[in-house]
Design a protein around this motif. Structure first.
Motif, PDB file in Angstrom:
ATOM      1  N   SER A  96       0.786  -1.738  -0.314  1.00 39.12           N
ATOM      2  CA  SER A  96      -0.517   0.117  -0.067  1.00 39.12           C
ATOM      3  C   SER A  96       0.774   0.964   0.170  1.00 39.12           C
ATOM      4  N   ARG A  97       0.006   2.295  -0.089  1.00 40.72           N
ATOM      5  CA  ARG A  97       0.951   3.392   0.362  1.00 40.72           C
ATOM      6  C   ARG A  97       1.845   4.052   1.257  1.00 40.72           C
ATOM      7  N   GLU A  98       0.945   3.206   2.394  1.00 42.03           N
ATOM      8  CA  GLU A  98       1.452   3.588   3.456  1.00 42.03           C
ATOM      9  C   GLU A  98       2.611   1.822   4.388  1.00 42.03           C
ATOM     10  N   ALA A 117       4.801  -3.288   7.779  1.00 45.13           N
ATOM     11  CA  ALA A 117       5.819  -2.614   7.861  1.00 45.13           C
ATOM     12  C   ALA A 117       5.430  -1.264   7.452  1.00 45.13           C
ATOM     13  N   SER A 118       5.460   0.052   8.243  1.00 49.92           N
ATOM     14  CA  SER A 118       4.955   0.593   7.762  1.00 49.92           C
ATOM     15  C   SER A 118       6.014   1.531   6.628  1.00 49.92           C
ATOM     16  N   HIS A 119       6.161   2.472   6.468  1.00 53.16           N
ATOM     17  CA  HIS A 119       7.286   3.170   5.260  1.00 53.16           C
ATOM     18  C   HIS A 119       6.628   4.551   5.163  1.00 53.16           C
ATOM     19  N   VAL A 120       7.671   5.307   4.639  1.00 52.13           N
ATOM     20  CA  VAL A 120       7.850   6.365   3.952  1.00 52.13           C
ATOM     21  C   VAL A 120       5.977   6.727   2.585  1.00 52.13           C
ATOM     22  N   ARG A 121       5.500   7.292   2.831  1.00 55.82           N
ATOM     23  CA  ARG A 121       3.972   7.488   1.620  1.00 55.82           C
ATOM     24  C   ARG A 121       5.058   7.306   0.743  1.00 55.82           C
ATOM     25  N   ALA A 122       4.529   6.288  -0.466  1.00 55.17           N
ATOM     26  CA  ALA A 122       5.050   6.030  -1.456  1.00 55.17           C
ATOM     27  C   ALA A 122       4.766   5.162  -2.855  1.00 55.17           C
ATOM     28  N   ALA A 133      12.375  -9.721   2.016  1.00 56.98           N
ATOM     29  CA  ALA A 133      11.231  -9.393   1.052  1.00 56.98           C
ATOM     30  C   ALA A 133      11.776  -7.898   0.526  1.00 56.98           C
ATOM     31  N   TYR A 134      11.363  -7.280  -0.616  1.00 54.24           N
ATOM     32  CA  TYR A 134      12.382  -6.364  -1.524  1.00 54.24           C
ATOM     33  C   TYR A 134      10.907  -5.529  -2.419  1.00 54.24           C
ATOM     34  N   VAL A 135      10.924  -4.238  -1.108  1.00 54.76           N
ATOM     35  CA  VAL A 135      10.645  -3.703  -1.340  1.00 54.76           C
ATOM     36  C   VAL A 135      10.853  -2.020  -2.313  1.00 54.76           C
ATOM     37  N   THR A 136      10.217  -1.497  -3.269  1.00 54.61           N
ATOM     38  CA  THR A 136      10.740  -0.386  -4.030  1.00 54.61           C
ATOM     39  C   THR A 136       9.876   0.967  -3.387  1.00 54.61           C
ATOM     40  N   VAL A 137      10.326   1.618  -2.945  1.00 52.42           N
ATOM     41  CA  VAL A 137       9.012   3.307  -2.876  1.00 52.42           C
ATOM     42  C   VAL A 137       9.899   4.422  -4.288  1.00 52.42           C
ATOM     43  N   ARG A 138       8.709   4.811  -4.458  1.00 51.48           N
ATOM     44  CA  ARG A 138       8.797   6.251  -5.097  1.00 51.48           C
ATOM     45  C   ARG A 138       7.953   7.096  -4.603  1.00 51.48           C
ATOM     46  N   SER A 139       8.778   8.029  -5.214  1.00 55.22           N
ATOM     47  CA  SER A 139       7.617   9.026  -4.637  1.00 55.22           C
ATOM     48  C   SER A 139       7.050   9.514  -6.072  1.00 55.22           C
ATOM     49  N   THR A 142       1.659  11.777  -7.723  1.00 58.50           N
ATOM     50  CA  THR A 142       0.424  10.213  -7.616  1.00 58.50           C
ATOM     51  C   THR A 142       0.975   9.048  -6.490  1.00 58.50           C
ATOM     52  N   CYS A 143       2.170   9.449  -6.200  1.00 57.13           N
ATOM     53  CA  CYS A 143       2.268   8.364  -4.643  1.00 57.13           C
ATOM     54  C   CYS A 143       2.909   9.115  -3.375  1.00 57.13           C
ATOM     55  N   GLY A 144       3.188  10.663  -3.690  1.00 56.73           N
ATOM     56  CA  GLY A 144       2.996  11.277  -2.598  1.00 56.73           C
ATOM     57  C   GLY A 144       4.657  11.070  -2.174  1.00 56.73           C
ATOM     58  N   GLY A 145       5.191  11.295  -1.090  1.00 57.22           N
ATOM     59  CA  GLY A 145       6.975  11.418  -0.965  1.00 57.22           C
ATOM     60  C   GLY A 145       7.914  12.023  -1.782  1.00 57.22           C
ATOM     61  N   THR A 146       8.584  11.643  -0.800  1.00 54.52           N
ATOM     62  CA  THR A 146      10.262  12.184  -1.324  1.00 54.52           C
ATOM     63  C   THR A 146      11.282  11.071  -1.683  1.00 54.52           C
TER      64      THR A 146
END
Lengths: 251, 173
Positions: A96-98, A117-122, A133-139, A142-146
């Motif tokens: 999710s985005r959170e 696992a919570s993470h930065v908004r993305a 587990a391998y997770v990518t976060v993208r800002s 539409t995704c939010g975050g930086t």
């Protein structure tokens, strides 16, 4: 003699029937020869005899029947901005985005919360292998975050996923894993190739440029890496997983 | 009159259909919804291969590779010597997802989930449909902010937007 032949024929036809309807007891999708392989951006996935779908805020479970019909058997409300689902063994990894959520499938009709696992908004697709587990976060808009990064978590026998490592990236979308090689689709930054033999010390070993990469599926049939890029699809040979070799594109 | 429009707007907002400003309707160049009737929206069929226009998610099954065409259907390729050969296009309006088990392909036809029998890709068959089960909260708003012609759900499902001249518009966001 004829009887023996008939018995063999019956056994063979039963076995092939299993190939179609899957008689696998454990219900792991990767063990069923007839189930396809999706990418990490998917909202639909099949594990065992069940179709799991994540819409905007819920995980829905459907029993798949041999006549093609579906029975909606449960809905688990997860929260806002659910984006992706990825099956691995007896678990579902949900992005999710959170946060990243892990649900276990002890009862495949009613996935049960295990850890998150919570993470930065993305935006955050996830893949899993062994105990990682391998997770990518993208800002972005539409995704939010930086933050633009790859997060690697240990997810075995813990109450919560333990963050082992992070790698800064350009603007990553989906990802795929084959053996000890992790492919990260880093948008216009290219296809990133990581050696994850030791996940806590994962190393970037190469990049393939020339396209804007969104997702990829390592596919054992024909040893290919199928990539969704801006414009269509691109295929690489991954006989040597660490060295993808361009084969063709669909556009 | 103004009061009436305002109360209509408030009603619309309260049921989450659209938001409004306080002004009277305008006449001009605005975004207008493009509709598909409910029966057209459900028209699922095999077609000859098509070029990718707005490529979506990907999938692999046996020696086939699939790519969604956003909201329009599924491109099917046959993998031959590591090269995807265009094979079929399965028209499924509203499709964004797919998954396959056995000879059954599950995809979304807007908010419905349908099962397609793909044992003969020349003529896929709809085997079942679960209605209104997959909600992505896709907004029924035009691509740009401003006035637009309000959505009339009796005309069918909104599948896109186009700009048109000399239209009276009361909705705005």
């Amino acid at each position: 003699m004829k009887k023996v032949i008939y018995t063999i024929l019956t056994l063979v036809s039963l076995a092939s029937l299993c190939g179609i309807t899957s008689c696998s007891k454990d219900g792991y999708s990767e063990m069923s020869p007839s189930t396809g392989t999706g990418g990490s951006l998917a909202r639909f996935t099949i594990s065992g005899n069940y179709l799991y779908a994540v819409d905007q805020n819920a995980l829905k479970t459907y029993r798949t029947n041999t006549d093609g019909s579906l029975n909606h058997v449960s809905t688990v409300v997860l929260g806002a901005d659910i984006e992706t689902i990825y099956p691995y063994k007896d678990k579902l990894f949900i992005g999710s985005r959170e946060a990243m959520y892990i649900y276990k499938l002890n009862n495949p009709e009613l996935p049960e919360f295990e850890q998150m696992a919570s993470h930065v908004r993305a935006c955050d697709p996830v893949v899993a292998k062994d105990n990682y587990a391998y997770v990518t976060v993208r800002s972005g808009n539409t995704c939010g975050g930086t933050v633009n990064a790859l997060y690697i978590y240990q997810v075995d026998n813990l109450n919560y996923p333990q963050l082992l490592n992070t790698y800064s990236l350009h603007g990553p979308y989906g990802l795929g894993i084959k053996d000890n090689t992790l492919y990260v689709c880093d948008g216009a930054g290219g296809l990133r190739i990581f050696d994850v033999s030791n996940p806590s010390g994962a190393t970037l070993t190469g990049t393939r440029a020339g396209y804007t990469f969104y997702d990829c599926i390592p596919y054992d049939y024909d040893n290919v890496l199928i990539c969704m890029v801006d414009g269509g699809m691109v295929i690489y040979d991954i006989s040597n997983p660490q060295d993808p070799v361009f084969q063709s594109q669909t556009f | 009159m103004k009061k009436k429009i305002l109360s209509l707007c408030l009603l619309g907002m309260s049921i989450g259909l659209f938001s409004c400003n306080r002004g009277a309707p305008i006449q001009g160049t605005v975004w207008v919804p493009k509709y598909l009737s409910k029966s057209e929206a459900r028209d699922i069929r095999s077609k000859p291969p098509q070029a990718v226009s707005s490529g979506g998610k990907i999938y692999a099954w046996q020696d086939f590779v699939f790519q969604l065409e956003s909201n329009a259907g599924i491109h099917v390729y046959k993998l031959v010597d590591q090269k995807p050969q265009p094979y079929k296009f399965i028209q499924v309006y509203g499709a964004q997802e797919l998954s396959i088990r056995g000879n059954y392909l599950y995809t979304n036809n807007f908010t419905d989930i349908v099962t397609l029998d793909i044992s003969n890709m020349d003529q896929v068959l709809v085997k079942s449909r679960v209605e209104n089960t997959f909600a992505l909260g896709t907004s029924t708003l035009p691509p740009q902010q401003g006035f637009f012609q309000c959505v009339d759900t009796t005309k069918g499902i909104v599948v896109g937007w186009e700009k048109k001249n000399n239209i009276e518009a009361t909705c705005k966001y």
